[in-house]
Design a protein around this motif. Structure first.
Motif, PDB file in Angstrom:
ATOM      1  N   LYS A 108     -87.697 -42.335  59.826  1.00  0.00           N
ATOM      2  CA  LYS A 108     -88.557 -43.742  58.346  1.00  0.00           C
ATOM      3  C   LYS A 108     -89.065 -42.513  57.356  1.00  0.00           C
ATOM      4  O   LYS A 108     -88.876 -42.678  55.871  1.00  0.00           O
ATOM      5  CB  LYS A 108     -88.679 -44.994  58.697  1.00  0.00           C
ATOM      6  N   GLN A 109     -89.738 -42.117  57.992  1.00  0.00           N
ATOM      7  CA  GLN A 109     -91.027 -41.101  57.477  1.00  0.00           C
ATOM      8  C   GLN A 109     -89.774 -39.839  56.663  1.00  0.00           C
ATOM      9  O   GLN A 109     -89.971 -39.019  55.684  1.00  0.00           O
ATOM     10  CB  GLN A 109     -92.055 -40.092  58.239  1.00  0.00           C
ATOM     11  N   LEU A 110     -89.482 -39.005  57.475  1.00  0.00           N
ATOM     12  CA  LEU A 110     -88.340 -38.144  56.930  1.00  0.00           C
ATOM     13  C   LEU A 110     -87.490 -38.538  55.309  1.00  0.00           C
ATOM     14  O   LEU A 110     -87.589 -37.852  54.689  1.00  0.00           O
ATOM     15  CB  LEU A 110     -87.534 -38.240  57.492  1.00  0.00           C
ATOM     16  N   GLU A 111     -86.918 -40.127  55.835  1.00  0.00           N
ATOM     17  CA  GLU A 111     -86.238 -40.333  54.410  1.00  0.00           C
ATOM     18  C   GLU A 111     -86.450 -40.564  53.817  1.00  0.00           C
ATOM     19  O   GLU A 111     -86.341 -40.462  52.458  1.00  0.00           O
ATOM     20  CB  GLU A 111     -85.289 -41.499  55.496  1.00  0.00           C
ATOM     21  N   ASN A 112     -87.837 -40.959  53.216  1.00  0.00           N
ATOM     22  CA  ASN A 112     -89.338 -41.300  52.759  1.00  0.00           C
ATOM     23  C   ASN A 112     -89.465 -40.695  52.111  1.00  0.00           C
ATOM     24  O   ASN A 112     -90.079 -40.875  50.438  1.00  0.00           O
ATOM     25  CB  ASN A 112     -89.740 -42.815  53.060  1.00  0.00           C
ATOM     26  N   LYS A 113     -89.923 -39.534  52.072  1.00  0.00           N
ATOM     27  CA  LYS A 113     -90.192 -38.278  51.872  1.00  0.00           C
ATOM     28  C   LYS A 113     -91.657 -38.482  51.362  1.00  0.00           C
ATOM     29  O   LYS A 113     -92.209 -38.362  49.875  1.00  0.00           O
ATOM     30  CB  LYS A 113     -89.748 -37.664  50.871  1.00  0.00           C
ATOM     31  N   GLU A 114     -92.014 -39.863  52.085  1.00  0.00           N
ATOM     32  CA  GLU A 114     -93.758 -40.165  51.830  1.00  0.00           C
ATOM     33  C   GLU A 114     -95.237 -39.064  52.209  1.00  0.00           C
ATOM     34  O   GLU A 114     -95.749 -38.597  50.815  1.00  0.00           O
ATOM     35  CB  GLU A 114     -93.846 -41.693  52.370  1.00  0.00           C
ATOM     36  N   TYR A 115     -94.369 -38.714  52.927  1.00  0.00           N
ATOM     37  CA  TYR A 115     -95.635 -37.508  53.577  1.00  0.00           C
ATOM     38  C   TYR A 115     -95.273 -35.853  53.469  1.00  0.00           C
ATOM     39  O   TYR A 115     -93.052 -35.866  53.416  1.00  0.00           O
ATOM     40  CB  TYR A 115     -95.821 -37.695  54.950  1.00  0.00           C
ATOM     41  N   LYS A 116     -96.002 -35.277  53.223  1.00  0.00           N
ATOM     42  CA  LYS A 116     -95.346 -33.596  53.384  1.00  0.00           C
ATOM     43  C   LYS A 116     -95.169 -33.325  55.275  1.00  0.00           C
ATOM     44  O   LYS A 116     -94.546 -32.567  55.227  1.00  0.00           O
ATOM     45  CB  LYS A 116     -96.459 -32.275  53.146  1.00  0.00           C
ATOM     46  N   ARG A 117     -96.138 -34.006  56.091  1.00  0.00           N
ATOM     47  CA  ARG A 117     -95.105 -33.643  57.230  1.00  0.00           C
ATOM     48  C   ARG A 117     -95.495 -35.221  58.174  1.00  0.00           C
ATOM     49  O   ARG A 117     -95.900 -35.786  56.985  1.00  0.00           O
ATOM     50  CB  ARG A 117     -96.432 -33.132  57.917  1.00  0.00           C
ATOM     51  N   LEU A 118     -94.731 -35.365  59.148  1.00  0.00           N
ATOM     52  CA  LEU A 118     -94.599 -36.366  59.547  1.00  0.00           C
ATOM     53  C   LEU A 118     -95.955 -36.711  60.590  1.00  0.00           C
ATOM     54  O   LEU A 118     -96.969 -36.121  60.923  1.00  0.00           O
ATOM     55  CB  LEU A 118     -93.634 -35.715  60.333  1.00  0.00           C
ATOM     56  N   VAL A 119     -96.716 -37.890  59.856  1.00  0.00           N
ATOM     57  CA  VAL A 119     -97.610 -38.455  60.542  1.00  0.00           C
ATOM     58  C   VAL A 119     -97.648 -39.134  62.202  1.00  0.00           C
ATOM     59  O   VAL A 119     -96.654 -39.616  62.806  1.00  0.00           O
ATOM     60  CB  VAL A 119     -97.661 -39.807  60.164  1.00  0.00           C
ATOM     61  N   PRO A 120     -98.126 -38.039  62.893  1.00  0.00           N
ATOM     62  CA  PRO A 120     -98.453 -38.379  64.314  1.00  0.00           C
ATOM     63  C   PRO A 120     -98.515 -39.649  64.820  1.00  0.00           C
ATOM     64  O   PRO A 120     -98.894 -40.920  64.359  1.00  0.00           O
ATOM     65  CB  PRO A 120     -99.482 -37.549  64.845  1.00  0.00           C
ATOM     66  N   GLN A 121     -98.026 -40.310  65.977  1.00  0.00           N
ATOM     67  CA  GLN A 121     -97.990 -40.902  66.522  1.00  0.00           C
ATOM     68  C   GLN A 121     -97.971 -41.608  68.197  1.00  0.00           C
ATOM     69  O   GLN A 121     -98.742 -40.397  68.184  1.00  0.00           O
ATOM     70  CB  GLN A 121     -96.519 -41.827  67.006  1.00  0.00           C
ATOM     71  N   ILE A 122     -99.492 -42.213  68.210  1.00  0.00           N
ATOM     72  CA  ILE A 122    -100.053 -42.555  69.173  1.00  0.00           C
ATOM     73  C   ILE A 122     -99.872 -43.981  70.309  1.00  0.00           C
ATOM     74  O   ILE A 122     -99.564 -44.838  69.228  1.00  0.00           O
ATOM     75  CB  ILE A 122    -101.437 -41.828  69.805  1.00  0.00           C
ATOM     76  N   MET A 123     -98.478 -44.059  70.689  1.00  0.00           N
ATOM     77  CA  MET A 123     -97.839 -45.468  71.728  1.00  0.00           C
ATOM     78  C   MET A 123     -98.818 -45.129  72.380  1.00  0.00           C
ATOM     79  O   MET A 123     -98.893 -44.922  74.273  1.00  0.00           O
ATOM     80  CB  MET A 123     -96.452 -45.334  71.825  1.00  0.00           C
ATOM     81  N   VAL A 124     -99.304 -46.748  73.290  1.00  0.00           N
ATOM     82  CA  VAL A 124     -99.876 -47.484  73.986  1.00  0.00           C
ATOM     83  C   VAL A 124     -98.851 -48.542  74.862  1.00  0.00           C
ATOM     84  O   VAL A 124     -98.500 -49.599  74.516  1.00  0.00           O
ATOM     85  CB  VAL A 124    -100.907 -47.329  74.260  1.00  0.00           C
ATOM     86  N   ALA A 125     -98.438 -48.495  76.300  1.00  0.00           N
ATOM     87  CA  ALA A 125     -97.746 -49.796  77.125  1.00  0.00           C
ATOM     88  C   ALA A 125     -98.609 -49.928  77.874  1.00  0.00           C
ATOM     89  O   ALA A 125     -99.113 -49.752  78.633  1.00  0.00           O
ATOM     90  CB  ALA A 125     -96.345 -49.555  77.923  1.00  0.00           C
ATOM     91  N   PHE A 126     -99.739 -51.766  77.354  1.00  0.00           N
ATOM     92  CA  PHE A 126    -101.074 -52.466  78.161  1.00  0.00           C
ATOM     93  C   PHE A 126    -100.206 -53.245  78.787  1.00  0.00           C
ATOM     94  O   PHE A 126     -99.729 -54.480  78.365  1.00  0.00           O
ATOM     95  CB  PHE A 126    -101.293 -52.702  77.325  1.00  0.00           C
ATOM     96  N   TYR A 127    -100.282 -52.922  79.849  1.00  0.00           N
ATOM     97  CA  TYR A 127     -98.703 -53.624  81.263  1.00  0.00           C
ATOM     98  C   TYR A 127    -100.206 -54.686  81.663  1.00  0.00           C
ATOM     99  O   TYR A 127    -101.488 -54.055  82.316  1.00  0.00           O
ATOM    100  CB  TYR A 127     -98.352 -52.846  82.444  1.00  0.00           C
TER     101      TYR A 127
END
Length: 164
Positions: A108-127
């Motif tokens: 989505k970020q690449l297609e929208n060209k909103e950012y010059k670089r990808l915005v990093p993501q941190i995903m936590v699975a909380f069990y």
């Protein structure tokens, strides 16, 4: 008769983590080992509905995905997307689900060209379920071929940006 509160653990977790102070504290403890890198006042709620179509020779399927909580914040001046997916039951596909969330967001970020670089993501699975989590916690745990698994782990150590 006294009404019984029918709040599920999923809705309780979403409600708790919807509070910016609680979310920042949770991420600081779980991800940053207690270091106060995330500030509640810097959190911005982030759109997290994602849909995609699977089109192969056997089926066409419209999939919708939604992470429980997603915010945008800065970590030492670098904007990141922070996500939490709460699980109250063991899910064999959790690692793959998290990867799908992340890759669809990058697309989505690449297609929208909103950012010059990808915005990093941190995903936590909380069990929070009652049973022991006994399924994979990283992608390489899914592989049966010992030689392949070893290569993936070595490559990951050498190249932090390895896909696998």
């Amino acid at each position: 008769m006294i009404p019984i509160n029918k709040v599920t653990s999923d809705s309780a977790c979403r409600t708790f983590l919807s509070n910016d102070v609680n979310f920042a504290s949770f991420i600081n403890v779980v991800v940053f080992e207690g270091e106060q890198l995330i500030r509640p006042e810097n959190l911005v709620r982030y759109e997290n509905d994602t849909a995609f179509i699977i089109n192969d020779s056997k089926r066409i399927e419209d999939k919708k995905r939604r992470r429980d909580i997603v915010v945008k914040s800065d970590v030492n001046g670098i904007y990141c997307i922070l996500g939490v997916e709460h699980q109250s039951s063991v899910d064999q596909a959790m690692v793959v689900r998290c990867a799908i969330y992340e890759m669809l967001e990058y697309l989505k970020q690449l297609e929208n060209k909103e950012y010059k670089r990808l915005v990093p993501q941190i995903m936590v699975a909380f069990y929070t379920g009652p049973k022991k989590w006994n399924v994979p916690v990283k992608l390489s745990d899914y592989f049966e071929i010992p030689m392949l698994k070893k290569w993936i782990q070595v490559r990951s150590k050498m190249n932090k940006h390895a896909i696998l």
